[in-house]
Write a protein that holds these residues in place. Structure first.
Motif, mmCIF file in Angstrom:
data_model
loop_
_atom_site.group_PDB
_atom_site.id
_atom_site.type_symbol
_atom_site.label_atom_id
_atom_site.label_comp_id
_atom_site.label_asym_id
_atom_site.label_seq_id
_atom_site.Cartn_x
_atom_site.Cartn_y
_atom_site.Cartn_z
ATOM 1 N N PRO A 146 -33.434 -19.531 34.756
ATOM 2 C CA PRO A 146 -34.800 -19.678 34.230
ATOM 3 C C PRO A 146 -34.962 -20.981 33.450
ATOM 4 C CG PRO A 146 -33.965 -17.472 33.830
ATOM 5 C CD PRO A 146 -32.806 -18.277 34.321
ATOM 6 N N SER A 147 -36.082 -21.645 33.673
ATOM 7 C CA SER A 147 -36.310 -22.961 33.070
ATOM 8 C C SER A 147 -36.940 -22.850 31.687
ATOM 9 C CB SER A 147 -37.225 -23.784 33.977
ATOM 10 O OG SER A 147 -37.634 -24.975 33.338
ATOM 11 N N SER A 148 -36.602 -23.804 30.852
ATOM 12 C CA SER A 148 -37.280 -23.966 29.563
ATOM 13 C C SER A 148 -38.362 -25.033 29.704
ATOM 14 C CB SER A 148 -36.282 -24.395 28.482
ATOM 15 O OG SER A 148 -35.838 -25.719 28.742
ATOM 16 N N PHE A 149 -39.247 -25.083 28.728
ATOM 17 C CA PHE A 149 -40.249 -26.144 28.700
ATOM 18 C C PHE A 149 -39.583 -27.505 28.601
ATOM 19 C CE2 PHE A 149 -42.800 -29.045 26.040
ATOM 20 C CZ PHE A 149 -43.844 -29.281 26.927
ATOM 21 N N VAL A 150 -38.449 -27.569 27.921
ATOM 22 C CA VAL A 150 -37.722 -28.840 27.770
ATOM 23 C C VAL A 150 -37.258 -29.351 29.130
ATOM 24 C CG1 VAL A 150 -35.650 -29.917 26.813
ATOM 25 C CG2 VAL A 150 -37.040 -28.403 25.397
ATOM 26 N N SER A 151 -36.822 -28.447 30.011
ATOM 27 C CA SER A 151 -36.425 -28.865 31.358
ATOM 28 C C SER A 151 -37.615 -29.467 32.098
ATOM 29 C CB SER A 151 -35.871 -27.672 32.148
ATOM 30 O OG SER A 151 -34.687 -27.189 31.563
ATOM 31 N N PHE A 152 -38.775 -28.853 31.915
ATOM 32 C CA PHE A 152 -39.992 -29.407 32.523
ATOM 33 C C PHE A 152 -40.256 -30.804 31.981
ATOM 34 C CE2 PHE A 152 -44.559 -30.178 32.095
ATOM 35 C CZ PHE A 152 -44.938 -30.157 33.423
ATOM 36 N N LEU A 153 -40.125 -30.976 30.676
ATOM 37 C CA LEU A 153 -40.378 -32.279 30.063
ATOM 38 C C LEU A 153 -39.362 -33.321 30.546
ATOM 39 C CD1 LEU A 153 -42.531 -33.270 28.072
ATOM 40 C CD2 LEU A 153 -40.892 -32.926 26.224
ATOM 41 N N LEU A 154 -38.114 -32.894 30.707
ATOM 42 C CA LEU A 154 -37.083 -33.798 31.255
ATOM 43 C C LEU A 154 -37.474 -34.292 32.647
ATOM 44 C CD1 LEU A 154 -33.610 -32.243 30.357
ATOM 45 C CD2 LEU A 154 -34.237 -34.644 30.048
ATOM 46 N N SER A 155 -38.041 -33.403 33.450
ATOM 47 C CA SER A 155 -38.431 -33.788 34.805
ATOM 48 C C SER A 155 -39.623 -34.733 34.802
ATOM 49 C CB SER A 155 -38.754 -32.541 35.636
ATOM 50 O OG SER A 155 -39.974 -31.945 35.219
ATOM 51 N N ARG A 156 -40.456 -34.671 33.767
ATOM 52 C CA ARG A 156 -41.646 -35.514 33.670
ATOM 53 C C ARG A 156 -41.341 -36.893 33.086
ATOM 54 N NH1 ARG A 156 -46.166 -36.306 34.829
ATOM 55 N NH2 ARG A 156 -47.327 -36.086 32.881
ATOM 56 N N ALA A 157 -40.323 -36.978 32.249
ATOM 57 C CA ALA A 157 -40.055 -38.203 31.501
ATOM 58 C C ALA A 157 -39.925 -39.455 32.376
ATOM 59 C CB ALA A 157 -38.814 -38.019 30.635
#
Length: 275
Positions: A176-187
């Motif tokens: 399961p993903s965290s919001f931080v993982s999402f942010l890492l993918s966006r950076a």
């Protein structure tokens, strides 16, 4: 979502600034995420420069039993029939301009991850932040008598040698993903270099973990070139470890379990040293 959900208070423009992120909820076991950044906020010379309005990012009314719904509802306090406080999620940015550092503390959003992430990235652009670092934790097999293992994920391949110098292991997590993982993918899409640092903490304990908070703060001080007095944190860490060990001694089953964790931890260190 309206972009005016980001409310600013005259944020400064930093030269090659850094941003440190902490989120309550997911990846804040032992209060390692919020505890680490809140400690820095109490010791650095900061002022509030922005906040994210919580409206539209959180679930307040979740269908189901009262026990389940109560997890999502904001807490309220009455006195003599009058509302004295209503605790809505807070997401705030503080800045220590002399250290070129922005510190964010907030609650992981339930909804509209992309928009919430864009508000963080908007503030990063406004302040000249070039890199973002998140600190957090996860429950694992490390015993409370040993230094927590620190794992890292990065937004760019060429960041790995830099973080490897600090003794961080790179994550192979899948789940399961965290919001931080999402942010890492966006950076990378917005030209921001980002790292996520997660401490492995004892899965058998609840509540604040001063040992892990001190360990993460010590590593962050090196990564971000911060002068932080760790003496008081070390005393709190040693006291916490002693108190937990005293309680463990009264539980024969738990004591045996921790002995196995210690043996596995030490064997892994020896194997790593022989490589």
């Amino acid at each position: 979502m309206p972009h005016d959900s980001l409310i600013t208070f005259d944020p400064p423009l930093l030269e090659n600034g850094a941003m440190l992120l902490a989120f309550s909820g997911w990846m804040d076991g032992g209060e390692v995420s919020t505890g680490t950044v809140n400690h820095l906020l109490s010791t650095l010379d900061t002022r509030k420069v922005a906040e994210i309005d919580p409206e539209g990012y959180y679930i307040y009314n979740f269908p189901g039993t009262m026990e389940l719904a109560s997890v999502f509802r904001p807490k309220v306090r009455y006195e003599e029939g009058l509302v004295k406080s209503l605790e809505l999620p807070e997401n705030t940015f503080h800045c220590d301009q002399s250290r070129k550092l922005v510190l964010f503390t907030g609650k992981e959003p339930n909804l509209n991850w992309r928009d919430f992430g864009d508000r963080i990235l908007d503030l990063a652009r406004m302040t000249g932040v070039q890199r973002i670092v998140f600190v957090g934790s996860f429950g694992g097999a490390v015993p409370h008598t040993r230094e927590p293992r620190l794992f890292c994920s990065v937004s760019h391949e060429d960041l790995k040698p830099e973080y490897a110098r600090y003794g961080l292991k790179f994550s192979d997590y899948e789940g399961p993903s965290s919001f931080v993982s999402f942010l890492l993918s966006r950076a990378p899409q917005v030209g921001i270099r980002m790292a996520s640092i997660a401490a492995e903490i004892p899965g058998y304990l609840e509540g604040a973990n001063p040992l892990s908070i001190e360990a993460v703060t010590r590593r962050l001080a090196k990564i971000l070139d911060l002068k932080v007095d760790l003496a008081a944190m070390r005393l709190a860490s040693d006291d916490w470890t002693s108190r937990v060990s005293e309680l463990v001694e009264k539980d024969n089953k738990l004591r045996k379990h921790i002995a196995k964790l210690e043996s596995a931890y030490d064997d892994a260190l020896l194997e790593a040293a022989e490589e």
